[in-house]
Enzyme design. Structure first.
Site: not given
Ligand code: TPP
Ligand code: MG
Length: 821
Positions: A575, A522, A553, A620, A578-579
């Site tokens: 990115q 991304e 993702e 984040h 956390d993701y």
């Protein structure tokens, strides 16, 4: 959407890969134009009968397979009965160079493609760990989880272009979808990146199609929808076959799919003039001719134009129900069961062959009988081959125990009982031999009489280890652990730059020097990632190699998996750390297990790039490293403290075939670093911590962005005459393979492990490694500590961060406490 009408009559005239797969016989004129002569008719007839033979063989394998489980010779079985006709049709269009990413129903395809024999199929059912006998997983996977060899013993990619390639199946439903997307996507890369043309053993100008199979119920998974959308957007040669038998175990499709039809639900995905999207086909699972016609067109278009195809194959039956774990009479009513009998694909194909006078009743009967014999004979061979080493093991153990009984009068009776127990087992396992040998050793004790018994017991332990505990990572020269360290070199006139500029210059040089490398995610392409690591590089190296993806993702990981398995070197970006959870399933279930579950025959050297720990807020700023290290055994977990170290880790990963994840520190992109002049050459040795500050009173073990907070605390402590040794572990997996931390502990006799994960997370893991594995407890003067974040996530704002994650004052306090104990 194209509906293929069933019962299109007699087709003949075989031209695989051309428009005229089957030409209607009634149209004699046209048929003649397609060189319809006796010879081609006979060839066609033979091909149809060969297909029918595969259908019969596969059906018999399912029937006998289930019996093997029900009589206790295997633990569990899942079979492809009911899906045979569709799969012989699909096989016709699967060419050398193509890939399959499928699931546990595809045995017929495997047999008909020549990729599995009946003997191998049964070897897997029995869990035979001999790779010669069970070449898909060496006894590591459940039955019908297939794979073909893609890399050789030294880790080099084979000539995939001349092979029919099957990426190793996994059990999680729809887990094959992201990987299938990536395998298909690789064809697009090979077609459009001219620097890859030389890799002619890996691709023929991107003409390869990835065949993806999935059950109707599994299309309910998010994996399916995300993959279909991504494939529709990026246009890749992926052919998706939905085997629709109306059920997902016991749950009917009305509870699974909108309008109870996946093709209805997907209508908006249909490609139209001037749009992207899919070619969608509806076809019946018992309609041999209709299946061939639909598959021919859809797969040809996928190959030529990279338009994905979806075949909704309906009206498929399940003669024996879902698996050996239950019976479908429990959830299908009488009407459904009767319908399944009346529309059985094997029966329908037989009727079709007869109706079109392609064979006589007698001919078909003999095909059926020969097929049954073939399966029975090979099943027996597989069973004998499976039992042979086990029986040998039992024989040897029994001899040794009997021998020992002769020398050990006190325990003779007990030993004789044990040897009788072992020799009376009808289906012995290695673990039975181990248990009885151990029990015998307990009786004999450590006397001389036990020597050969113990020797054999140890040999079997070693054998068990090599059969079942190997290949988690590459073990040969492509192991990341074998990559020698090369130090960064700093010229006299060394430049000092921002952290992100170290990465940017590195990626620039990397893309100029290695055409196999791709990077995507991304915001990674046009703007060059959220922290500018790739800034300006898309314009320089091309949007085919450095590009943006949708926010997805899971399938970004899938694209990485597919490229890596096909011999390329993807850097797939998440990115923010956390993701990673959105992309974790394919990493954990697929990437991390691939080398293990194929016993080293497939590799996925993908690099996951992400950044974390240090922004603010509940997202984040997370540091779920405990999750990562436990979910991703089979990958390397790199936690560089700065961008110079990150580059060294990328270099190490790129030289090996192991997959890895690099977590860059979010607060490091604008910190100043000296720029090494050998950016492409230096490497970081994995599993080798670095002492970043020497000291004598206490050892502080940490990594990544926490290191900076630790160094702040250390400055304050040093002023108070407390001398701290700070160790950066650099990689959590592998962890300190040479026990360097122990050396430090021996000197300081005090140790504290610090990170920003929850209590019991990665700090606890480091604690266990040093205390238990390295035996660190022997060198302690005071109780060892961990300092971690709180159990909750960090609130937004700097004070939220301060009171949630370890801070310098807290570290100072704990260490002073340790000094005064
Ligand atoms: C993620 C996940 N959830 C649940 C299961 C258990 N499971 C195995 S097969 C299956 C049903 C799949 O049905 P379908 O996709 O229609 O395939 P079929 O078996 O009918 O061919 C389920 C729920 C699993 N393997 N993976
Ligand atoms: Mg189903």
């Amino acid at each position: 959407m194209r509906h293929i009408p069933p019962g299109v009559g007699l087709y003949n005239c075989l031209h695989i890969g051309t428009n005229a797969y089957f030409c209607p016989m009634e149209n004699t004129q046209e048929a003649q134009e397609h060189s319809l002569d006796n010879l081609s008719f006979e060839k066609f007839r033979q091909e149809v009968l060969q297909d029918y033979r595969w259908v019969c063989i596969s059906r018999e394998a399912s029937l006998l397979g289930r019996k093997e489980v029900l009589t206790g010779k295997a633990k569990f079985g899942i079979f492809g009965d009911g899906k045979e006709v569709a799969q012989v049709a699909m096989t016709k269009f699967f060419q050398p160079g193509d890939f399959r990413s499928g699931y546990y129903r595809d045995q017929t395809f495997m047999f008909a493609s020549g990729l599995a024999t009946i003997e191998q199929f049964f070897a897997q059912l029995y869990a035979n760990p001999d790779k010669e006998q069970e070449p898909f997983s060496a006894g590591r996977q459940m039955n019908a989880h297939f794979a073909t060899k893609m890399v050789d013993e030294s880790g080099e990619w084979l000539d995939l272009i001349n092979r029919k390639n099957v990426s190793a199946d996994i059990a999680p439903t729809a887990g094959q979808m992201p990987r299938g997307l990536g395998l298909a996507f690789a064809s697009k890369c090979f077609r459009h990146v001219k620097e890859l043309k030389e890799l002619s053993h890996l691709s023929n100008k991107g003409n390869e199609v990835c065949f993806v199979t999935i059950g109707d119920a599994s299309t309910s998974e998010g994996h399916f929808w995300e993959t279909i959308n991504a494939a529709g957007v990026i246009q890749v040669p992926m052919a998706v076959f939905v085997w629709d038998d109306g059920y997902g175990i016991s749950v009917p499709k009305k509870y699974q799919t909108t309008k109870a039809s996946i093709s209805e639900a997907l209508k908006g995905m249909q490609k139209e003039e001037g749009t992207n999207g899919f070619n969608i086909y509806n076809v019946k699972g018992w309609d041999y001719a209709g299946l061939c016609e639909a598959f021919e067109e859809g797969i040809r278009l996928a190959r030529e134009t990279h338009t994905p195809a979806l075949f909704h194959v309906e009206e498929i039956t399940q003669p024996q129900g879902h698996s050996t774990s239950g019976s479908h009479e429990r959830y299908k009513d009488g009407e459904r069961l009767d319908w399944e009998k009346a529309w059985d694909g094997m029966m329908k194909m037989r009727e079709w062959v007869l109706a079109n006078a392609l064979a006589s009743e007698e001919e078909l009967d003999s095909i059926e009988n020969e097929s049954k014999d073939h399966v029975r004979e090979n099943k027996v061979k597989a069973w004998e081959a499976y039992l042979k080493p086990l029986k040998n093991g039992v024989g040897k153990a029994v001899d040794l125990i009997n021998d020992a009984a002769l020398k050990n009068t006190a325990g003779a009776k007990e030993l004789n009982d044990l040897s009788k127990e072992l020799s009376s087992l009808r289906e012995p396992l290695r673990r039975d031999v181990m248990r009885i040998l151990n029990a015998s050793l307990n009786i004999i004790g450590n006397s001389d009489a036990s020597f050969w018994l113990r020797d054999y017991y140890n040999d079997l332990k070693k054998e068990g280890k090599s059969l079942y505990n190997t290949h988690l990572y590459n073990e040969g020269e492509k192991s990341a652990l074998k990559i020698a360290e090369v130090k960064p070199f700093y010229a006299d006139d060394v430049q000092t730059v921002n952290g992100f500029e170290v990465l940017n210059q590195y990626f620039d040089q990397l893309f100029a020097s290695n055409p196999k490398v791709f990077a995507f995610g991304e915001d990674l392409g046009y703007i060059g990632d959220v922290n500018q690591g790739f800034s300006g590089l898309q314009a320089k190296h091309g949007a085919e190699r450095i590009f943006d993806t949708g926010i997805r993702e899971l399938t970004i990981m899938g694209q990485g998996i597919g490229l890596a398995m096909r011999g390329l070197r993807p850097i797939a970006e998440i990115q923010y750390l956390d993701y990673l959870l959105y992309g974790l399933q394919p990493l954990s279930d697929d990437v991390a297990t691939l080398h293990y579950r194929t016993a080293g025959q497939q590799s996925c050297p993908m690099i996951v790039r992400t950044r974390g720990h240090r922004l603010e807020g509940i997202w984040h700023s997370g540091s779920p490293m405990g999750v990562v290290i436990n979910a991703l055994r089979g990958m390397h977990i790199c936690v560089p403290r700065n961008m110079v170290q990150a580059v060294g880790m990328y270099n190490t990963l790129l030289r090996s075939n192991d997959p890895g994840i690099v977590v860059e520190c979010l607060n490091g992109y604008r910190l100043k670093e000296k720029l090494p002049s050998n950016l492409l050459d230096y490497t970081v040795s994995f599993g080798v911590p670095e002492v970043v500050k020497e000291g004598s009173d206490v050892t502080i073990v940490t990594y990544g962005s926490t290191l900076r907070i630790v160094l702040d605390a250390v400055q304050i402590l040093e002023k108070q005459k407390i001398s701290c040794e700070v160790v950066d572990v650099q990689t959590l997996l592998p962890f300190d393979i040479n026990h360097k931390i122990l050396e430090s502990l021996k000197k300081t006799n005090r140790i504290v492990f610090i990170d920003e994960d929850v209590p019991g997370g990665a700090a606890a893991y480091m604690f266990q490694k040093v205390m238990e594995e390295q035996g660190g407890y022997r060198h302690l003067d005071v109780a060892p500590r961990t300092i971690t974040a709180k159990a909750h996530r960090p609130p937004y704002g700097s004070d939220g961060d301060y009171f949630t994650k370890p801070n310098a004052e807290q570290i100072e306090e704990v260490i002073k406490e340790m000094m005064s104990e």
